[in-house]
Design a protein around this motif. Structure first.
Motif, short mmCIF file in Angstrom:
data_model
loop_
_atom_site.label_atom_id
_atom_site.label_comp_id
_atom_site.label_asym_id
_atom_site.label_seq_id
_atom_site.Cartn_x
_atom_site.Cartn_y
_atom_site.Cartn_z
N THR A 198 -6.36 -0.56 -5.17
CA THR A 198 -6.74 0.63 -4.39
C THR A 198 -7.74 0.27 -3.31
N ILE A 199 -8.72 -0.55 -3.63
CA ILE A 199 -9.73 -0.94 -2.66
C ILE A 199 -9.09 -1.66 -1.48
N THR A 200 -8.20 -2.62 -1.76
CA THR A 200 -7.55 -3.35 -0.67
C THR A 200 -6.66 -2.43 0.16
N LEU A 201 -5.88 -1.57 -0.49
CA LEU A 201 -5.00 -0.65 0.24
C LEU A 201 -5.81 0.28 1.15
N SER A 202 -6.91 0.80 0.63
CA SER A 202 -7.75 1.69 1.41
C SER A 202 -8.31 0.98 2.63
N THR A 203 -8.74 -0.26 2.45
CA THR A 203 -9.29 -1.03 3.57
C THR A 203 -8.20 -1.32 4.61
N VAL A 204 -7.00 -1.67 4.15
CA VAL A 204 -5.90 -1.93 5.07
C VAL A 204 -5.57 -0.67 5.88
N LEU A 205 -5.53 0.49 5.23
CA LEU A 205 -5.23 1.71 5.96
C LEU A 205 -6.29 1.99 7.02
N GLN A 206 -7.55 1.73 6.69
CA GLN A 206 -8.60 1.93 7.70
C GLN A 206 -8.35 1.06 8.93
N LEU A 222 1.76 -8.72 7.72
CA LEU A 222 1.11 -7.92 6.68
C LEU A 222 0.27 -8.81 5.78
N ASP A 223 0.73 -9.99 5.52
CA ASP A 223 -0.02 -10.93 4.70
C ASP A 223 -1.35 -11.29 5.37
N LEU A 224 -1.32 -11.52 6.68
CA LEU A 224 -2.55 -11.82 7.41
C LEU A 224 -3.53 -10.66 7.35
N VAL A 225 -3.01 -9.44 7.52
CA VAL A 225 -3.86 -8.25 7.48
C VAL A 225 -4.51 -8.09 6.11
#
Length: 449
Positions: free
Chosen positions: A266-274, A309-312
């Motif tokens: 969840t933490i990683t997904l949230s950061t990626v969306l930001q 996406l992997d880089l992000v």
């Protein structure tokens, strides 16, 4: 005033530092702004220093050399279990992260059978409909709170993929389970470490009991079943030597794995969306790669081709490391970078700080996924420059599952939605336990179709 942790023998340097406030030490400084607190400590005392937290002295290791020394643990003087038990023992013991030596190797050897590539491929296939259904239920708005929505999604996935579902459980009960996980995680950094009413420690104790009841209820069916979920796998897998988990082992590992799987993802997904919301060019690049797959149900091999996406994801795990630090405990006198660390010392390995050191990363606060591209590979400047999953024998066993889950969710999001985040937005991260945006991570979310 600088003081030494303990007198050092000839040839070694005493660990410098200071206690900070009575009992609390530097805990509040860390929770307010860990990077600022660690940078000040690193500049004042160097890579090895000590401070007080909750009444006890801790040695903090900062920078890749110091963190690497702990992760490699060449003289075997650093143990996992006693350190983690100080923080999360009552809530997640004996999860894999809290085990050492032969016991750790035995449990890890058995558990690895639940994370083979074939099983990861099956987990990836089985999560597709659950993700699609969850994302279809989202209601786009100009002020969509991404973090709680993602947390519900990842807990649902963990329940589906790890448990094979939670038959007979209502939405209300699953909300209670989520609350129990939150209580256990946040208790780790409680200042008052006794179950007094209204304290975080008390919520952790109550949460642990609730989780045990929940998993024990489903254990008989998983023992008797033959599903592809992780719960069933843990009930049946065995090592090459025929070793298997007891019922208690299965419940303990499920509680820890469910927490680790959905919280960190969840933490990683949230950061990626930001950051994809703030950098639309990267969002569109990732979207075009997902569209090029030509499927809404990517296989594990398909996901591996999503290079942008992997880089992000790697850059977001650098900027906001889901597990900012790890804990060790000295079982014998040892030395770290020439400093004498006596037996019985608690150690905080500050992984997150290394990810923001300008000595390692040009413009470390800048979002720049290209730094992980083959032609740059800034993460290779030091073996321990980028360690969001730890390293050594305790490296996260679920890192490949986590990668598959995160990429799958983002693939579906990129095909179904477009979102925007103001360029000047800074997430108000709460570091009372694992980092999360205290404002719920607002984004302007719109459907593509």
């Amino acid at each position: 005033m600088t003081k030494v942790l303990a007198p050092s023998p000839p040839g070694l340097t005493a660990v410098p530092g200071d206690a900070g406030l009575p009992y609390v030490g530097y805990a509040l400084d860390y929770m307010r702004n860990p990077l600022r607190a660690y940078d000040r400590r690193y500049r004042e005392h160097g890579p090895v220093s000590w401070f007080r937290f909750a009444g006890r002295p801790w040695v903090v290791l900062l920078g890749p050399d110091a963190c690497g020394a702990a992760l490699q643990n060449r003289d075997r003087a650093l143990a996992n279990g006693p350190g983690w038990r100080t923080l999360i023992g009552p809530f997640f013991e004996p999860g894999l992260m809290l085990l050492d030596g032969d016991e750790h190797r035995t449990h890890r050897r058995i558990m690895q059978q639940a994370f083979t590539r074939d099983r990861l491929a099956r987990y990836t296939d089985s999560m597709q409909p659950a993700i699609a259904q969850a994302l279809d239920s989202w209601t786009p708005s100009e002020d969509f709170r991404a973090y709680p929505a993602l947390k519900d999604l990842t807990l649902g996935l963990a329940t589906s993929i790890f448990m094979g579902g939670a038959e007979g459980s209502s939405a209300t009960e699953m909300a209670e389970v989520n609350k129990a996980f939150i209580g256990c995680v946040q208790a780790a950094t409680a200042i008052v470490r006794y179950p007094l009413p209204g304290t975080r420690w008390r919520r952790g104790v109550v949460g642990r009991r609730r989780l045990e009841e929940f998993f024990r209820r489903y254990l008989p069916a998983r023992r008797a079943g033959d599903g592809d979920d992780l719960f069933t796998a843990l009930c049946h897998v065995e090592s090459e030597d025929g070793e298997r988990f007891s019922d208690e082992d299965v419940v303990n590992h499920m509680i820890f794995l469910m927490m680790a799987a959905h919280d960190t993802s969840t933490i990683t997904l949230s950061t990626v969306l930001q950051y994809l919301g703030q950098f639309p060019q990267w969002q569109q690049l990732c979207r075009e790669e997902s569209q090029a797959l030509g499927t809404t149900s990517p296989t594990l091999a398909d996901l591996e081709s999503l290079t942008s996406l992997d880089l992000v994801i790697k850059e977001c795990q650098r900027i906001v490391t889901p597990v900012p630090g790890i804990v060790r405990y000295t079982t014998a006198d040892t030395e770290i970078l020439g400093h004498f660390v006596p037996r019985g010392t608690l150690i905080n390995v500050g992984l997150h700080y290394s990810h923001h050191m300008p000595e390692l990363w040009p413009e470390p606060e800048k979002f720049d996924p290209g730094r992980f591209a083959p032609e740059r590979r800034e993460d290779r400047v030091h073996k321990f420059a980028w360690t969001p999953f730890g390293a050594g024998e305790h490296r996260c066993l679920g890192m490949y599952f986590s990668g598959a889950e995160i990429k799958t969710v983002l693939h579906h999001l990129l095909l179904g939605y477009r979102w925007h985040v103001p360029s000047d937005y800074v997430a108000p991260l709460n570091f009372t336990s694992l980092p999360y945006p205290s404002d719920g991570q607002p984004i302007a979310l719109r459907r593509l179709r």
